[in-house]
Scaffold this active site. Structure first.
Site, PDB file in Angstrom:
ATOM      1  N   GLY A  22     -13.995 -44.640  45.713  1.00 29.67           N
ATOM      2  CA  GLY A  22     -14.194 -45.851  46.505  1.00 29.67           C
ATOM      3  C   GLY A  22     -14.590 -45.483  47.914  1.00 29.67           C
ATOM      4  O   GLY A  22     -14.612 -44.311  48.297  1.00 29.67           O
ATOM      5  N   GLY A  25     -14.074 -48.584  55.463  1.00 27.81           N
ATOM      6  CA  GLY A  25     -14.628 -48.487  56.793  1.00 27.81           C
ATOM      7  C   GLY A  25     -14.215 -47.209  57.513  1.00 27.81           C
ATOM      8  O   GLY A  25     -14.896 -46.754  58.407  1.00 27.81           O
ATOM      9  N   MET A  26     -13.068 -46.633  57.120  1.00 30.24           N
ATOM     10  CA  MET A  26     -12.598 -45.425  57.771  1.00 30.24           C
ATOM     11  C   MET A  26     -12.989 -44.154  57.032  1.00 30.24           C
ATOM     12  O   MET A  26     -12.789 -43.058  57.540  1.00 30.24           O
ATOM     13  CB  MET A  26     -11.067 -45.464  57.923  1.00 30.24           C
ATOM     14  CG  MET A  26     -10.586 -46.574  58.810  1.00 30.24           C
ATOM     15  SD  MET A  26     -11.284 -46.478  60.479  1.00 30.24           S
ATOM     16  CE  MET A  26     -11.022 -48.165  61.004  1.00 30.24           C
ATOM     17  N   LYS A  43      -9.050 -38.502  50.544  1.00 30.31           N
ATOM     18  CA  LYS A  43      -9.639 -39.452  51.487  1.00 30.31           C
ATOM     19  C   LYS A  43     -10.164 -38.691  52.684  1.00 30.31           C
ATOM     20  O   LYS A  43      -9.413 -37.996  53.373  1.00 30.31           O
ATOM     21  CB  LYS A  43      -8.599 -40.478  51.926  1.00 30.31           C
ATOM     22  CG  LYS A  43      -7.961 -41.196  50.761  1.00 30.31           C
ATOM     23  CD  LYS A  43      -6.892 -42.152  51.222  1.00 30.31           C
ATOM     24  CE  LYS A  43      -6.187 -42.765  50.012  1.00 30.31           C
ATOM     25  NZ  LYS A  43      -5.148 -43.725  50.419  1.00 30.31           N
ATOM     26  N   ASP A 137      -2.045 -53.748  54.105  1.00 31.58           N
ATOM     27  CA  ASP A 137      -3.222 -54.075  53.289  1.00 31.58           C
ATOM     28  C   ASP A 137      -2.861 -54.093  51.805  1.00 31.58           C
ATOM     29  O   ASP A 137      -3.603 -53.605  50.971  1.00 31.58           O
ATOM     30  CB  ASP A 137      -4.352 -53.088  53.548  1.00 31.58           C
ATOM     31  CG  ASP A 137      -5.706 -53.595  53.033  1.00 31.58           C
ATOM     32  OD1 ASP A 137      -5.852 -54.824  52.906  1.00 31.58           O
ATOM     33  OD2 ASP A 137      -6.596 -52.774  52.764  1.00 31.58           O
TER      34      ASP A 137
END
Length: 645
Positions: A22, A25-26, A43, A137
């Protein structure tokens, strides 16, 4: 999950990367494999945030806090390197579909399954809160339905992001359809905000849609702030539990301990106080302050709504911004409330069956044809009026630049993976010129001179080409510093080149100005502190505008080469800039999924165009300046978004 893209890393630290999981934005999330053959989620933080030392410091602290999070219902943080060139975080990979995927494929869960889900997610939140973290979130896409119980993912990094890049601008992290009212209004979000999000997630699991879903962003915001959800279809005990979680007042929501150990004690709360819709308070963004409708009893502050895993900004009011994520999609719901002044939704889109990734766009001089391309290695041309595909050019390679000739007869593109300048017959799609550029890298941007006699192409240096043969006429060495954009002045006398200062190589983050015939250097514009992403001249040639990854847009006087105005875009990066045909308006394609529109003379933000699913990379305007087309995608759902302004 999708295959790695050509430019993706193959190794991060000791972890071998296998696929994309996926994007946000970061950063980007990859499926990785540890040296011991364990699958993990890796990530990687985007470069523009990696350059912020404050971000790195906060990221390091929050990673350490996240490492302490235990509990069965969370995905463990197993490794991280905040000091890496591109900071990264590794969590356990939890196999299984997300809650959104399960409900989307099978429909709502039964009441017993929702109760079990509530207990498991409450336990996961308790573990997160015990370490001083707030998820911010929680949504169906961040709940993995593993075979042995639900898992909460994507915690830890959200707080780091919020506290560095966003907090100073009153931006809060969260996905707007699952966000607590206090987050919507820009107030601090504590553990009770996660409880509200949990209520939204449980309602989605039980009903098949979120309790505040609507067909537009302003409508969702309106429902979160002003309306009670319809839970009448749920059993009494489940209705009481979810309604209590969704209380507008944080103090009236149950604790996660109550949700875990005594859910049967929860009774349906009385309706929350809903503030009058004519209450007003000040919204301040980008140096402009105006009074707009907003909910009480919120203090007088900016109304800003945020996203954690995928940040995207949309203006609400004039000129307040709404930040959101669209990872989960938005199911249709009741008709939206009227759009607030200052926000313009998309008027339509251009799509095609095989189009998945678009990063470049061009509009023919007669405004009839849109051409777009990207990693799909093809160029698609649409008829603007009918929105039908005219033709597809499938021999285009990785498209990293597009430009129509002034007469509209030719379409120039760059095949980055082949280092080629390609010129096509716009009417037939037949190849006219196939010329190697001589550079190791392909061109990142191309532009025809106003009279069509030459083509400027850039990266890593600057070049002028003969459009008839592809022969190189002139070149300017920029020291392999990297170039992102190019533009001719209206009279063709100047070529402006946007330099990204790759690895801080000279000439750094500058705009280089060359003469339009031999690329002799005329001047350089210094002022940006990060890579320059876009450049354009005003129609009269008196102004030049540049955008950069330092979240600023600079307006320069081409007579004095001095900065006339600096526009700040807070957490967003403007990736492309265009003037309206009359020069009175400036458009900026933004990383937060919006197109910002400024008044050139005053620098005031006039409207914000919203509705694109991902970051907007490139934009094109019709001759009357009334239609804007934009592209930008990192996921396999590419489309051209259209706006009427």
């Amino acid at each position: 999950m999708e295959p790695l893209h050509p430019g993706d890393p193959r190794q991060i630290g000791p972890y071998r990367l296998e696929a994309r999981l996926g994007a946000g934005g970061m950063g980007q999330v990859f499926l990785g494999v540890s040296p011991g053959a364990r699958r993990v989620a890796v990530k990687v933080v985007r470069a523009e945030y990696a350059e912020d030392e404050r971000f790195r410091q906060r990221f390091a602290r929050e990673v350490e806090a996240a490492r302490r999070v235990g509990g069965f219902h969370t995905a463990q943080v197993v490794d991280a390197d905040p000091a890496a060139t591109s900071p990264w975080l590794v969590t356990a990979f939890i196999p299984g579909p997300s809650l959104r995927q399960v409900v989307g494929a099978q429909g709502p869960l039964d009441a017993a399954a929702v109760r079990a889900l509530a207990a498991g997610l409450a336990e996961g939140l308790a573990a997160i809160h015990a370490c001083g973290l707030v998820h911010r979130d929680l949504k169906p896409g961040n709940v993995i339905m593993a075979a042995d119980g639900p898992r909460i993912i994507d915690f830890g990094i959200a707080r780091a992001t919020d506290a560095t890049v966003l907090t100073s601008h009153n931006v809060v992290v969260g996905t707007y359809a699952y966000m607590a009212p206090e987050q919507v209004s820009g107030a601090p979000a504590g553990p009770s905000a996660d409880v509200f999000s949990l209520g939204c997630v449980l309602a989605y699991a039980a009903l098949g849609q979120g309790p505040f879903d609507a067909t537009s962003i302003p409508a969702i915001v309106h429902r979160v702030l002003h309306e009670e959800p319809d839970l009448s279809a749920l059993p009494a005990d489940l209705r009481n539990l979810i309604a209590a979680c969704l209380a507008k007042d944080p103090a009236r929501r149950p604790t996660v301990d109550t949700l875990m150990h005594a859910p049967q004690s929860i009774v349906a709360p009385a309706p929350s106080f809903l503030p009058p819709e004519d209450a007003t308070f000040a919204h301040a963004t980008m140096g402009v302050t105006r009074s707009v409708p907003a909910p009480a009893p919120v203090r007088r502050r900016a109304l800003l709504i945020g996203a954690g895993a995928a940040v995207a900004a949309l203006a609400v009011g004039v000129p307040a911004a709404v930040l959101l994520t669209g990872d989960d999609g938005e199911p249709a719901a009741p008709p939206p409330a009227p759009n607030p002044t200052g926000l313009i939704s998309a008027s339509g889109s251009l799509t095609a069956t095989d189009v998945k990734n678009l990063s470049e766009i061009a509009l023919s001089p007669d405004d009839r044809t849109v051409a777009a391309g990207g990693l799909d290695e093809m160029i698609t041309l649409w008829d603007v009026a009918s929105r039908r595909v005219l033709r597809t050019i499938k021999r285009a390679g990785w498209v990293s630049a597009l430009a129509f000739s002034p007469d509209g007869a030719s379409l120039a593109s760059s095949a980055s993976n082949a280092g080629s300048l390609l010129i096509w017959d716009a009417a037939t799609g037949a190849i006219k010129v196939n010329a190697r550029t001589g550079d190791q890298f392909g061109l990142n941007a191309v532009a025809y001179s106003p009279d069509g006699s030459v083509i400027a192409g850039v990266n890593p240096g600057a070049h002028l080409f003969d459009p008839g043969t592809g022969r190189t006429i002139a070149s300017a060495d920029l020291g392999n510093s990297g170039v992102n954009a190019v533009a001719f002045s209206p009279d063709g006398a100047l070529v402006a080149v946007a330099v990204d200062g790759y690895y801080n190589k000279p000439p750094g983050n500058t705009v280089q100005l060359f003469d339009g015939r031999r690329l002799r250097k005329v001047h350089q514009l210094i002022g940006h502190s990060a890579n320059v992403t876009g450049v354009t001249f005003s129609p009269d040639g008196k102004l030049l505008v540049s955008s950069a990854a330092d979240s600023t847009v600079r307006i320069w006087d081409t007579n004095t080469y001095r900065t006339k105005r600096i526009l700040k875009t807070e957490a967003a990066t403007v990736r492309d800039v265009k003037f309206s045909p009359d020069g009175k308006t400036l458009f900026g394609a933004c990383s937060d999924r919006t197109v910002r529109v400024w008044d050139t003379a005053t620098g005031a933000l006039s409207v914000t165009l919203v509705g694109h699913a991902q970051a907007v990379d490139r934009i094109a305007l019709t001759r009357d300046g009334r239609t804007v087309a934009g592209v930008g995608t990192t996921k396999p759902d590419g489309s051209v978004t259209l706006w009427k302004v």
